[in-house]
Design a protein around this motif. Structure first.
Motif: not given
Length: 217
Positions: A91-102
């Motif tokens: 998961k990508a977290i704390s991004t400009a688009a929020g948390n993104i499950p990958l």
């Protein structure tokens, strides 16, 4: 006198030859090949540098069986090859688009270490270092990204372990490894985010294992 000296010389050579044969026998008295079956916990120490949207990454732990083979070149020096495969959610977290499950991805990380084994009566500690080559496969991109690609990666491995003898053939093993592993990831998220995002991900897993081993020959 000459006969006595000749007899003494022959006897000395015979004793020296016998001692050399005995020493050779002792030096060769070790098991050259052994196999272990372990249960391992793979705990990533992850961090990431994500382009464009920033943030970090999280990678779940994995718990799997592992098979390894060890060959002894001498009584103390050996090489070990481990075989296992793990599956991790990403998961990508704390991004400009929020948390993104990958989604998730499987790893095949064959690791070869050269070890030094310390002699002991019942307990045999060892240390090792070597290389790891990790193959990423069967990636599932999750609900947001269109596709996620992971580059295969080469890293260094460090090892500490103990073998506890049950008898001459069987033993219990405790083993710990730390692998310095980094991969480049490409996330195709054009449908959801309108962009393809690259990331450099440090996985750096700690691997703890316990199992049983058998000395073959």
């Amino acid at each position: 006198m000459k006969k006595l000296l000749f007899i003494a010389l022959i006897a000395s050579l015979a004793i020296t030859k016998t001692n050399a044969q005995e020493n050779t026998t002792v030096d060769n008295e070790f098991t050259k090949f052994q196999v272990r079956l372990r249960a391992i916990a793979v705990v990533p120490n992850e961090s990431a540098t994500i382009e464009t949207i920033g943030g970090d990454a999280t990678i779940t732990n994995a718990y799997v069986p592992e098979l390894d083979f060890t060959y002894f070149f001498t009584k103390n020096v050996a090489a070990e090859l481990i075989l296992a495969t793990t599956q991790h959610d990403v998961k990508a977290i704390s991004t400009a688009a929020g948390n993104i499950p990958l989604g998730d991805v499987r790893l095949l990380p064959p690791t070869l270490t050269v070890q030094y084994h310390f002699n002991g009566d019942l307990v045999h500690p060892y240390v090792g270092a070597g290389i790891n080559y990790t193959l990423f496969f069967d990636a599932n991109s999750g609900p947001v990204a269109d596709d996620v690609e992971y580059d295969s990666a080469l890293g260094f491995a460090f090892q500490l372990g103990f073998d506890f003898d049950i008898n001459d053939k069987w033993f219990v093993n405790l083993d710990a490894k730390y692998i310095m592993l980094n991969t480049d990831v490409t996330v195709n998220a054009t449908t959801a985010l309108g962009a393809t995002v690259g990331a450099e991900v440090d996985i750096n897993p700690f691997i703890a294992g316990v199992g049983i081993g058998y000395r073959l020959f």
